[in-house]
Design an enzyme around this catalytic site. Structure first.
Site, PDB file in Angstrom:
ATOM      1  N   ARG A  20      17.114  14.188  -7.095  1.00 18.14           N
ATOM      2  CA  ARG A  20      15.903  13.547  -7.445  1.00 18.14           C
ATOM      3  C   ARG A  20      15.898  12.887  -8.585  1.00 18.14           C
ATOM      4  O   ARG A  20      16.535  13.066  -9.503  1.00 18.14           O
ATOM      5  CB  ARG A  20      14.767  14.916  -7.645  1.00 18.14           C
ATOM      6  CG  ARG A  20      13.507  14.371  -7.748  1.00 18.14           C
ATOM      7  CD  ARG A  20      12.520  15.628  -8.197  1.00 18.14           C
ATOM      8  NE  ARG A  20      11.120  15.087  -8.190  1.00 18.14           N
ATOM      9  CZ  ARG A  20      10.081  15.588  -8.947  1.00 18.14           C
ATOM     10  NH1 ARG A  20      10.309  16.975  -9.517  1.00 18.14           N
ATOM     11  NH2 ARG A  20       9.054  14.971  -8.833  1.00 18.14           N
ATOM     12  N   HIS A  21      14.973  11.460  -8.601  1.00 20.46           N
ATOM     13  CA  HIS A  21      14.897  11.093 -10.037  1.00 20.46           C
ATOM     14  C   HIS A  21      14.436  11.976 -11.177  1.00 20.46           C
ATOM     15  O   HIS A  21      14.078  12.951 -11.156  1.00 20.46           O
ATOM     16  CB  HIS A  21      13.896   9.842  -9.689  1.00 20.46           C
ATOM     17  CG  HIS A  21      12.294  10.479  -9.508  1.00 20.46           C
ATOM     18  ND1 HIS A  21      11.563  11.155 -10.398  1.00 20.46           N
ATOM     19  CD2 HIS A  21      11.645  10.707  -8.371  1.00 20.46           C
ATOM     20  CE1 HIS A  21      10.488  11.597  -9.859  1.00 20.46           C
ATOM     21  NE2 HIS A  21      10.544  11.122  -8.446  1.00 20.46           N
TER      22      HIS A  21
END
Ligand SMILES: *[C@@H]1O[C@H](CO)[C@@H](O)[C@H](O)[C@H]1NC(C)=O
Ligand SMILES: *[C@@H]1O[C@H](CO)[C@@H](O)[C@H](O)[C@H]1NC(C)=O
Length: 472
Positions: free
Chosen positions: A83-84
């Site tokens: 995930r970012h």
């Protein structure tokens, strides 16, 4: 007797007797962390899940890799779905934040009575500094999240994420098209570069953008119509939002802020809670907004977020997890190739595949794999029996969350291990930490042979109902 502080903190002394923790947040480099920091759901910092990183962001525990010692295994492939990192609030949340701060200021101008330090801070010294154009972009801390993760993974898998493998383009990098994900994959690559040669300039590595893989959810009609745009699908969330636990928190917070109950909607209470989370994850400060909530309140707000993730992105509706079929098949095709026996003349398989997306990418995939599925689904009415649930979004998908699939070459055949956020996680129904790859394939046989995106997402081949299968 006190550490040095600057004259701009002149008011600090007055507040000190009430709130000694403010001293450290104002004058020392290391912030004190709000006691509610572990309850921010998808807005939780990665450090809350792995607190040892607060002491050393590059510390790596090599004993998390657990192939059976007698099998002489060596890792041959890593797929990482990431995930970012930490980001600004989205425009919708920024609008709520601005609305809340206006409301609180308007009330403050009517009530000039004395109030505790943090309340004075909220009312007159705290300035909303968020603007709508920040909309969800990666922040500096978010770049650090990904750089540091890359460096730890390069330490954990030196033969896979090696300089040679990356420079020769043998490692693939795929990202969602969203700005925060592209920035995250670039930060990951910077981290690798820093790991190998700290003095070189920015790396010239490539990445590919692929929304069919990383944003499958918005392309799955059955999901969009059946869940995303369907208010009944999220009924439990709506009920909890207006239920007695949330009302209790609203009342407490409204009283503390001197606001009438009706003006402080559930969304605005949540905005205050998220403000505490954003100030910590973006600026590493202990915001005065945090003092509105005690641990009990935070648990209620966490549950509200978890309900949303559960019913929108996870086990609540099977179509949510089935929408990730393209990513599921991509991952297993990559593993199949990497694990296939080869003649020595053939090119060696791809050593690593780095895929950067969203919480909305990871949750459906983890759910499809059968992880974090508790016996009783969380609902609006069973809050009090859900304290021991495994489905806690802050533990599963904090910023920079990651699912690692590690394929080993072993004497008795290839083996696969799963890690979530750098911690080993078992496959449902299989005993070993790193079972034989063929046993994993057998456990997911029904998905490997099916899980057809078109079929699942376009209304089961065109016939029958289009609604989601709401089986749990
Ligand atoms: C390292 O990982 C192993 C396996 O997950 C765990 O048992 C151990 O506690 C970890 N050690 C540290 C220092 O975190
Ligand atoms: C909306 O969700 C409800 C509950 O899950 C379901 O019964 C209904 O069929 C859904 N509506 C559509 C249009 O898919």
């Amino acid at each position: 007797m006190f550490p040095v502080f600057t004259p701009t903190h002149g008011l600090l002394l007055a507040a000190l007797s009430l709130l000694p923790t403010r001293l450290s947040c104002s004058s020392l480099a290391v912030p004190d962390v709000p006691h509610i920091a572990a309850y921010f759901g998808t807005k939780t910092r990665y450090e809350e899940v792995n607190p040892h990183l607060l002491r050393d962001v590059l510390s790596v525990n090599t004993s998390v890799l657990k192939p059976p010692p007698t099998e002489r295994c060596s890792p041959v492939h890593l797929t990482a779905v990431i995930r970012h990192g930490s980001r600004y609030p989205t425009a919708k949340n920024i609008r709520r934040i601005l609305k809340l701060s206006e409301l609180v200021r308007a009330e403050a101008s009517r009530d000039s009575g004395s109030s505790v330090g943090w309340l004075q801070d909220i009312r007159s010294r705290w300035e909303p500094w968020y603007t709508e154009d920040m909309d969800g972009q990666l922040v500096m801390k978010g770049r650090d999240d990904l750089r540091q993760l890359a460096r730890r993974l390069a330490t954990l898998f030196p033969s896979l994420l090696s300089e040679e493998n990356v420079r020769k383009r043998r490692v693939s990098f795929i990202s969602s098209s969203k700005h925060r994900c592209v920035s995250s994959v670039e930060a990951f690559q910077e981290g690798l570069q820093q790991h190998w040669s700290p003095h070189d300039g920015p790396p010239e590595f490539l990445h590919e953008v692929d929304d069919e893989l990383m944003r499958f959810f918005e392309r799955c009609r059955g999901y969009v119509e059946g869940v995303e745009n369907n208010r009944t699908a999220l009924l439990e969330v709506e009920k909890f939002k207006h239920g007695k636990e949330m009302d209790g928190v609203r009342k407490k917070v409204a009283d503390k802020l001197g606001l009438p109950f009706h003006s402080l909607t559930p969304d605005l209470v949540e905005a205050a809670f998220f403000l505490c989370s954003y100030e910590l994850s973006i600026k590493s400060v202990h915001s005065p907004w945090c003092f509105l909530f005690d641990e009990r309140d935070a648990k209620v707000l966490e549950y509200k977020s978890d309900l949303k993730q559960y019913w929108k992105r996870s086990h609540g509706h099977v179509i949510s997890s089935l929408s990730s079929c393209p990513l599921f098949h991509h991952v297993f095709r990559t593993l199949d190739k990497a694990g296939r026996p080869r003649r020595s003349s053939e090119a060696s398989p791809e050593p690593a595949s780095i895929l950067v997306g969203h919480a909305e990418t990871l949750l459906p995939l983890l759910s499809l794999l059968g992880l974090y599925k508790d016996q009783t689904p969380p609902t609006a009415s069973n809050y009090h029996s859900q304290h021991g649930r495994s489905f806690r979004s802050g533990r599963i998908v904090p910023y920079a969350a990651n699912l690692l699939l590690v394929l080993y070459d072993c004497r008795g055949g290839p083996r696969l291990q799963l890690l979530v956020n750098e911690t080993p996680v078992g496959f449902p129904g299989l005993q070993e930490d790193a079972p034989l790859y063929r046993d994993v394939r057998a456990a997911y046989r029904h998905l490997l042979d099916g899980c057809d995106f078109r079929w699942e997402c376009e209304g089961r081949g065109g016939g029958g109902g289009h609604g989601p299968n709401t089986e749990l």
